[in-house]
Design an enzyme around this catalytic site. Structure first.
Site, PDB file in Angstrom:
ATOM      1  N   GLU A 106      42.910  88.049  81.123  1.00  0.00           N
ATOM      2  CA  GLU A 106      41.681  87.972  80.782  1.00  0.00           C
ATOM      3  C   GLU A 106      41.685  89.051  79.917  1.00  0.00           C
ATOM      4  O   GLU A 106      40.787  89.076  78.794  1.00  0.00           O
ATOM      5  CB  GLU A 106      40.805  87.828  81.839  1.00  0.00           C
ATOM      6  CG  GLU A 106      40.855  86.306  82.429  1.00  0.00           C
ATOM      7  CD  GLU A 106      39.787  86.258  83.727  1.00  0.00           C
ATOM      8  OE1 GLU A 106      39.003  85.900  83.624  1.00  0.00           O
ATOM      9  OE2 GLU A 106      40.259  87.083  84.596  1.00  0.00           O
TER      10      GLU A 106
ATOM     11  N   LYS B 265      39.816  84.511  96.563  1.00  0.00           N
ATOM     12  CA  LYS B 265      40.067  84.525  95.102  1.00  0.00           C
ATOM     13  C   LYS B 265      41.312  85.518  94.758  1.00  0.00           C
ATOM     14  O   LYS B 265      41.693  86.514  95.411  1.00  0.00           O
ATOM     15  CB  LYS B 265      39.057  85.035  94.453  1.00  0.00           C
ATOM     16  CG  LYS B 265      37.727  84.288  94.312  1.00  0.00           C
ATOM     17  CD  LYS B 265      38.196  82.807  93.557  1.00  0.00           C
ATOM     18  CE  LYS B 265      38.159  83.402  92.187  1.00  0.00           C
ATOM     19  NZ  LYS B 265      36.770  83.240  91.409  1.00  0.00           N
TER      20      LYS B 265
ATOM     21  N   ASN C  21      42.579  86.579  90.941  1.00  0.00           N
ATOM     22  CA  ASN C  21      42.106  86.379  89.596  1.00  0.00           C
ATOM     23  C   ASN C  21      42.944  86.971  88.694  1.00  0.00           C
ATOM     24  O   ASN C  21      43.625  88.038  88.874  1.00  0.00           O
ATOM     25  CB  ASN C  21      40.663  86.887  89.285  1.00  0.00           C
ATOM     26  CG  ASN C  21      39.629  86.291  90.186  1.00  0.00           C
ATOM     27  OD1 ASN C  21      39.729  85.264  90.321  1.00  0.00           O
ATOM     28  ND2 ASN C  21      38.669  87.050  90.648  1.00  0.00           N
TER      29      ASN C  21
ATOM     30  N   HIS D 179      45.471  69.270  71.621  1.00  0.00           N
ATOM     31  CA  HIS D 179      44.342  69.118  72.010  1.00  0.00           C
ATOM     32  C   HIS D 179      43.851  69.288  73.625  1.00  0.00           C
ATOM     33  O   HIS D 179      43.137  68.902  73.934  1.00  0.00           O
ATOM     34  CB  HIS D 179      43.701  67.804  71.644  1.00  0.00           C
ATOM     35  CG  HIS D 179      44.226  67.400  70.167  1.00  0.00           C
ATOM     36  ND1 HIS D 179      43.445  67.688  69.269  1.00  0.00           N
ATOM     37  CD2 HIS D 179      45.303  66.681  69.871  1.00  0.00           C
ATOM     38  CE1 HIS D 179      43.791  67.017  68.058  1.00  0.00           C
ATOM     39  NE2 HIS D 179      45.180  66.621  68.290  1.00  0.00           N
TER      40      HIS D 179
ATOM     41  N   LYS E 294      40.180 106.989  61.486  1.00  0.00           N
ATOM     42  CA  LYS E 294      40.942 107.194  62.402  1.00  0.00           C
ATOM     43  C   LYS E 294      40.395 106.488  63.741  1.00  0.00           C
ATOM     44  O   LYS E 294      41.400 106.039  64.602  1.00  0.00           O
ATOM     45  CB  LYS E 294      40.801 108.840  62.586  1.00  0.00           C
ATOM     46  CG  LYS E 294      41.840 109.252  61.672  1.00  0.00           C
ATOM     47  CD  LYS E 294      41.737 110.912  61.649  1.00  0.00           C
ATOM     48  CE  LYS E 294      40.697 111.344  60.765  1.00  0.00           C
ATOM     49  NZ  LYS E 294      40.850 110.678  59.342  1.00  0.00           N
TER      50      LYS E 294
ATOM     51  N   TYR F 198      39.198 110.554  47.080  1.00  0.00           N
ATOM     52  CA  TYR F 198      38.515 110.763  48.458  1.00  0.00           C
ATOM     53  C   TYR F 198      37.421 110.599  48.701  1.00  0.00           C
ATOM     54  O   TYR F 198      36.431 111.442  47.951  1.00  0.00           O
ATOM     55  CB  TYR F 198      39.247 112.089  49.051  1.00  0.00           C
ATOM     56  CG  TYR F 198      38.769 112.453  50.608  1.00  0.00           C
ATOM     57  CD1 TYR F 198      39.563 111.889  51.626  1.00  0.00           C
ATOM     58  CD2 TYR F 198      37.672 113.239  50.818  1.00  0.00           C
ATOM     59  CE1 TYR F 198      39.331 112.031  52.736  1.00  0.00           C
ATOM     60  CE2 TYR F 198      37.308 113.350  52.048  1.00  0.00           C
ATOM     61  CZ  TYR F 198      38.175 112.905  53.136  1.00  0.00           C
ATOM     62  OH  TYR F 198      37.736 112.833  54.485  1.00  0.00           O
TER      63      TYR F 198
ATOM     64  N   GLN G 150      36.901 109.590  56.740  1.00  0.00           N
ATOM     65  CA  GLN G 150      37.484 110.138  58.143  1.00  0.00           C
ATOM     66  C   GLN G 150      37.078 109.131  58.979  1.00  0.00           C
ATOM     67  O   GLN G 150      37.520 109.107  60.143  1.00  0.00           O
ATOM     68  CB  GLN G 150      36.309 111.209  58.279  1.00  0.00           C
ATOM     69  CG  GLN G 150      36.448 111.795  59.770  1.00  0.00           C
ATOM     70  CD  GLN G 150      35.520 113.314  59.431  1.00  0.00           C
ATOM     71  OE1 GLN G 150      36.005 114.040  58.731  1.00  0.00           O
ATOM     72  NE2 GLN G 150      34.462 113.453  60.244  1.00  0.00           N
TER      73      GLN G 150
ATOM     74  N   SER H 131      38.650  89.356  94.377  1.00  0.00           N
ATOM     75  CA  SER H 131      37.036  89.493  94.361  1.00  0.00           C
ATOM     76  C   SER H 131      36.372  90.290  95.379  1.00  0.00           C
ATOM     77  O   SER H 131      36.781  90.248  96.516  1.00  0.00           O
ATOM     78  CB  SER H 131      36.599  87.690  94.439  1.00  0.00           C
ATOM     79  OG  SER H 131      35.119  87.833  94.698  1.00  0.00           O
TER      80      SER H 131
HETATM   81  N1  ARG Z   1      38.548 115.258  58.461  1.00  0.00           N
HETATM   82  C1  ARG Z   1      38.664 114.730  57.244  1.00  0.00           C
HETATM   83  C2  ARG Z   1      38.982 113.385  57.445  1.00  0.00           C
HETATM   84  O1  ARG Z   1      39.559 112.915  58.379  1.00  0.00           O
HETATM   85  C3  ARG Z   1      39.776 115.558  56.519  1.00  0.00           C
HETATM   86  C4  ARG Z   1      39.894 115.367  55.249  1.00  0.00           C
HETATM   87  C5  ARG Z   1      38.262 116.013  54.593  1.00  0.00           C
HETATM   88  N2  ARG Z   1      38.403 116.320  53.302  1.00  0.00           N
HETATM   89  C6  ARG Z   1      37.337 116.938  52.703  1.00  0.00           C
HETATM   90  N3  ARG Z   1      37.238 116.981  51.444  1.00  0.00           N
HETATM   91  N4  ARG Z   1      36.277 117.086  53.367  1.00  0.00           N
HETATM   92  O2  ARG Z   1      39.072 112.576  56.415  1.00  0.00           O
END
Ligand code: ARG
Length: 460
Positions: A292, A285, A287, A158, A327, A319, A324, A279
């Site tokens: 952080e 200072k 920091n 605590h 990523k 799919y 997409q 600072s």
């Molecule tokens: N750029 C697409 C992705 O990252 C690749 C696959 C695309 N496939 C499709 N049928 N449009 O998912």
């Protein structure tokens, strides 16, 4: 705009510029180029071995792809703004360079299984890199823990002073967390290490391909078992981001401790000048911005996890273009984790512990109260009564404005009439941790035992 679309056959209109921009992923998926090319080379090699393309076609595809890779590595490749993603950009460049043979590369393959493959190749490398970073941090922690076996500081619950502990025990607590993190990444690697190519769009392919050979060329021990799952599965990225988020959680807790410890209220650590900032207005200072920011960036990685899980939730088979969106959170989580681990390792490596301040604080504020209560138990007093006796003694000290060390034997006898001189030994902060010699405890013997186990495990 614009090169001709590789899929232009059934279309009579040009893509609206807004759609082109909106659907493009090339600005972030281009970092997958190495994996995309590696997968394509394996695919082409297999197609030639199967007699689907000729050896000459294969060599011209492979050398064309290698040339594209060289240009990308040197940063001189000119991306055709009409190509929406890295797969199209590379294939279109290949066709424009080698012509006819290049048009055969995409035989028996879809971008759906292609991106699934690229992500798995990318994750294998990224996980290996993360495990390296965690390993370096673990080594620094072990080294510092070995230096601090005899350093005593107050342990907190605590955020209130609780009991004296060894600094090495504290440092090794984080080491345990990073051990588990590493284990999680290793187990994630096993599930990622599966070859999806050959699933094509969703159903597999009628082209006589050899999936096992592609897996062998790319070093995958297993093939994905269901083409529909393979093109829509993003468990690997999701697990990776979760593992990253939990590692960041551990880093953020460590950072929080160090930020507190570097205040002059605690004064337990002095961070190196090289890992702190000043600072712009207050000249005095120094920091803890590095710590952080690691703490703050933990929030980003949680956000990345939420983004991806939300993209995946309720997606129909198989799919869908939503995927997409996997990523950017994946790359962001990976980059944030790697840079955080890297800078944090330097911070821990270079900070100085202020042993005197730690000891001073451990000695103040009744951190040995439990030692006294447990001693009374050895004298035959039930723990609850012992707890009550010591609690009243603490109340008395607070009233008298003194610590245990300022008490006389007569004063102690008002609470426990059988007390003799030996009770004073119980107030020693230096001796207290050694009473906790249970496995996993903070006694010197227990800590040295754990260090030995860690070193033995590290050797394997
Ligand atoms: N750029 C697409 C992705 O990252 C690749 C696959 C695309 N496939 C499709 N049928 N449009 O998912």
């Amino acid at each position: 705009m614009t090169g001709t679309k590789l899929w232009s056959g059934r279309f009579t209109e040009e893509t609206d510029a807004r759609v082109e921009e909106f659907t493009a992923s090339i600005h972030f998926d281009r970092r997958l180029y190495r994996y995309d090319i590696k997968g394509s080379i394996a695919h082409a090699t297999m197609l030639a071995r199967q007699g689907v393309i000729t050896d000459d076609e294969c060599s011209s595809i492979v050398s064309g792809l290698r040339a594209i890779q060289d240009e990308m590595e040197q940063g001189v490749f000119v991306f055709d703004s009409g190509q929406e993603d890295i797969h199209m950009a590379i294939e279109a460049a290949l066709i424009s360079r080698i012509g006819h043979a290049g048009e055969k590369l995409h035989t028996g393959r879809s971008r759906n299984d292609q991106i699934a493959l690229d992500l798995r190749l990318y994750l294998r490398d990224e996980i290996t890199g993360v495990i390296d970073c965690i390993g370096r941090l673990k080594q620094v922690l072990l080294r510092r823990a070995k230096e601090e076996v005899d350093t005593i500081l107050p342990g907190y619950t605590h955020l209130q002073k609780a009991q004296p502990v060894r600094l090495s025990h504290y440092l090794l607590a984080y080491r345990e967390m990073f051990d588990r993190d590493e284990e999680r990444f290793r187990s994630c690697f096993e599930r990622v290490n599966v070859m999806p190519l050959g699933s094509a769009a969703l159903a597999g392919t009628s082209i006589p391909i050899d999936r096992a050979y592609v897996a062998e060329l790319l070093g995958f021990p297993r093939l994905s078992a269901n083409s529909m799952d393979a093109v829509s599965d993003r468990d690997g990225p999701a697990e990776f981001i979760f593992d990253a988020a939990l590692t960041m959680t551990h880093l953020s807790r460590f950072c929080e401790d160090l930020i507190l410890w570097s205040t002059d209220h605690f004064g337990f650590v002095e961070m190196a000048d090289s890992f702190t900032t000043g600072s712009s207005i207050m000249p005095q200072k120094k920091n803890p911005d590095t710590a952080e920011l690691v703490r703050g960036k933990t929030g980003r990685v949680y956000g990345d996890l939420m983004s991806l899980l939300t993209v995946l939730k309720g997606l129909p088979m198989t799919y869908n273009r939503d995927l997409q969106e996997d990523k950017e959170p994946l790359f962001d989580a990976a980059d944030t984790l790697v840079s955080s681990l890297d800078v944090f390792e330097g911070l821990v490596e270079t900070m100085a512990f202020r042993r005197d301040r730690m000891f001073e604080e451990a000695a103040r504020g009744f951190a040995t109260a439990t030692d006294l209560a447990e001693y009374l138990v050895t004298q035959g007093i039930p723990f609850r009564s012992a707890h009550n006796i010591v609690g009243r003694l603490v109340g008395y000290c607070l009233e008298q404005e003194k610590d245990f060390s300022g008490l006389s034997l007569e004063e102690i006898r008002q609470f426990y009439s059988d007390a003799d001189e030996t009770v004073f030994e119980l107030f020693s902060v230096q001796a207290s941790p050694d009473r906790r010699s249970v496995p996993g405890g903070t006694a010197k013997s227990a800590v040295l035992q754990r260090i030995k186990e860690i070193e033995e495990a590290d050797e394997h």
